[in-house]
Scaffold this motif. Structure first.
Motif, short mmCIF file in Angstrom:
data_model
loop_
_atom_site.label_atom_id
_atom_site.label_comp_id
_atom_site.label_asym_id
_atom_site.label_seq_id
_atom_site.Cartn_x
_atom_site.Cartn_y
_atom_site.Cartn_z
N GLY B 51 21.48 19.39 -0.67
CA GLY B 51 20.70 20.28 0.19
C GLY B 51 20.82 19.95 1.67
N HIS B 84 27.97 24.99 -9.34
CA HIS B 84 26.55 24.94 -8.96
C HIS B 84 26.12 26.19 -8.22
CE1 HIS B 84 26.88 20.72 -10.08
NE2 HIS B 84 28.04 20.75 -9.43
N SER B 88 21.29 32.61 -7.62
CA SER B 88 20.59 33.19 -6.46
C SER B 88 20.55 34.70 -6.62
CB SER B 88 21.37 32.88 -5.19
OG SER B 88 22.48 33.74 -5.11
N LYS B 118 14.12 29.75 -0.74
CA LYS B 118 15.01 29.15 0.25
C LYS B 118 16.02 30.22 0.65
CE LYS B 118 16.30 24.99 0.53
NZ LYS B 118 17.14 23.79 0.30
N GLU B 177 24.65 28.73 -2.00
CA GLU B 177 24.00 28.68 -3.31
C GLU B 177 24.01 27.26 -3.86
OE1 GLU B 177 24.89 33.29 -4.72
OE2 GLU B 177 26.13 31.65 -5.47
N CYS B 179 24.00 24.72 -2.20
CA CYS B 179 23.11 23.93 -1.33
C CYS B 179 21.64 24.20 -1.66
CB CYS B 179 23.41 24.26 0.13
SG CYS B 179 22.75 23.09 1.32
N GLY B 180 21.41 25.08 -2.64
CA GLY B 180 20.04 25.29 -3.09
C GLY B 180 19.36 26.53 -2.52
N ASP B 182 18.28 30.12 -2.67
CA ASP B 182 18.16 31.01 -3.83
C ASP B 182 18.10 32.48 -3.43
OD1 ASP B 182 15.57 31.26 -2.84
OD2 ASP B 182 14.80 29.70 -4.18
#
Lengths: 361, 361
Positions: B51, B84, B88, B118, B177, B179-180, B182
């Motif tokens: 992140g 990963h 999203s 996020k 995405e 990187c977290g 959403d």
């Protein structure tokens, strides 16, 4: 071995009868003569320029042929006709099955010939090779128009691709124009990609609708409504008149929300009954107004030039793709990469790069 | 020559001073150390998965680079992030300049982070290389969002072609995405071809409008309205509220005339004031409803798969064309044939054939 005797027995053999020649000599003679009579490219051009519909039909058949020799001849004919083409208006007509396209085109075509026009009706329907000519395949659906001396009806060329059908139709337009037809109508069915193709070969695009149909019937392809230069609500007769008028108001309101067209033209909505032959004159009036406007502001000529460029580049792009995707090694690699992309194992761009490197190495 | 003397005269020469080294050794040392510290692809992936926004920014810079070495590294990073990504929702937002896109995205983004999302905001604007980043170029237009820990704003990649910008944006989505983030918002300006590109990379397409604007302001590209999953009428505040409500009714009526969408979704119209921060929750409710529907009927996943395929094939097709049209001999021949087609000396199809034969011979 049984000996020949006058007494007929089971073993008696009759003398053989001479079998007839497998070639019927007199028919063969006729065919040869007919072949010898096949007109040359020059003769076809001459015939077309004189307005001879038989020469026109023969030349179109050459355009539609898959035989290379025929295509060379077709190209000669097109080349000869080109300087005499372009003197026409080209009108595209679309609408989903059930809105009465054939009836409308018959009524509209008869109206046009009555006011002195020479009308050619062509069709673009790439699916017709599968469904065996759903559009115009049955000329009897336009009984009166087909008998009209000043009309010429030609069913959709069959073909394995929209690109092929589109090319054939574009070239057929040239021949029809050289043959003296001043109003070219291109019919298509409002459910596939063929509208975009037809839109790219006509000057004016007419969308035929009916009032009060369920979503299924109105289920024309997205984007078609924005292409329309006019929306004609057909079957405005009997109990339908009120509904048709309401639909007219609704479509007018919807069209109003669309951005202005490059042509400077505001799309018009009108109603008609092809069956009762009412409102057809208004349809023509709208089209005539459009041509007056776009010939004055030179959009008409501009659009034709653009269309010519479009078809040249489109043909090139199609061929570049065909070559790539029909390459045997690429076919295999493409399937593999499609799966990898689907499983998120590789990004679509990285997959494309792999394929391109293979192709160009 | 003046002799050195203790008496200062005009001819007195001081001993030369040693010029400083043209390289500042201590800075050079720092630069070298910084270079040595440039993270590897693996380190970047690790950072992104943790992140870390700095790692994210660095990786995006690699994606945007024209340096081949950087691109190879970028591909490694993308490959590492791919497993990963995809967790999203991707929302496209378009609207012509003046409808208040930045203000809307700021209000919308703040609303989303407040409910725990996020949010990454990207932009597709191929013209930004010319106009030097008209979209999001000035991050200060989103003052609050830019300071938000749970938001990440990245201006449009510059590039010479829409294809290039689109690729970079698509790959940036993957990294965001991973990187977290959403909720990915892709902004574009409603005047060019970029909408179609953005429409092909998002799950949901939002068209921002304002009420009562003249044709000029509403002059969004043809076909955009049909792409919209929702139309949001912004600036519904003060004297504008009544007008906005009227516009809502009109757009609802217009949307009703469009054919049903493959998603099974009926586009919704709503009003909001990004300035007064009213109606933003309704906008999100509509989007949430859409995702509930399309995840249930599996259209969501289906569309993403289709988009992946689309971008793979589109990249291939673009490259095939680029190769052809940048070929020096083809360039000359193309100009000649364009003119011939324009003067009706040759049919567009015959011209295309000449060019293709030259290219493939």
């Amino acid at each position: 071995m049984a000996k020949h005797s006058k007494t007929p027995t089971a073993l008696y053999e009759k003398d053989g009868v001479k079998q007839p020649d497998s070639v019927n000599q007199s028919v063969a003679q006729n065919v040869k003569q007919f072949r010898r009579k096949q007109p040359s490219a020059n003769e076809l051009v001459e015939g077309i320029l004189k307005g001879d519909k038989i020469a026109l039909s023969r030349a179109i058949t050459l355009i539609e042929s898959t035989n290379t020799e025929h295509l060379d001849k077709a190209n000669e004919v097109i080349q000869g006709c080109l300087p005499h083409a372009n003197q026409s208006v080209r009108i595209g007509i679309t609408g989903v099955p059930g809105v009465g396209k054939s009836t409308f085109i018959e009524a509209f075509g008869k109206y046009l010939t009555a006011i002195g026009k020479k009308v050619a009706v062509l069709a673009v329907d790439p699916s017709s090779s599968i469904s065996h000519g759903s559009i115009l395949g049955d000329k009897t659906r336009m009984e009166e128009l087909v008998k009209d001396e000043n009309a010429y009806i030609r069913p959709s060329a069959s073909g394995d691709s929209l690109g092929g059908v589109a090319r054939k139709t574009r070239e057929t337009i040239i021949l029809c124009e050289a043959c003296g037809f001043d109003t070219i109508i291109i019919e298509t069915v409002g459910v596939g990609q063929s509208e975009t193709a037809v839109h790219s070969m006509v000057d004016f695009f007419l969308l035929l609708k009916i009032a009060g149909a369920g979503d299924e019937l109105q289920g024309i392809k997205r984007g078609i409504m924005e292409m329309a230069d006019t929306i004609v609500i057909n079957k405005a007769d009997g109990d339908n008149i009120a509904k048709a008028k309401l639909a007219k108001t609704e479509f007018n309101r919807a069209l109003h929300l669309f951005p202005a067209k490059n042509s400077g033209w505001t799309p018009k909505v009108t109603t008609c009954s092809a069956y009762e032959k009412t409102g057809i004159d208004q349809v023509w009036q709208i089209i005539a107004d459009y041509f007056e406007l776009t010939k004055e502001n030179q959009y008409f000529e501009h659009k034709r030039q653009e269309q010519n460029q479009y078809w040249m580049l489109e043909t090139i792009n199609e061929q570049l793709k065909n070559r790539f995707y029909s390459h045997p090694e690429i076919k295999i690699l493409l399937e593999q990469n499609k799966k990898a992309v689907q499983n998120n194992e590789i990004s679509p761009f990285a997959a494309a790069q792999i394929l391109l490197e293979k192709y160009f190495k």
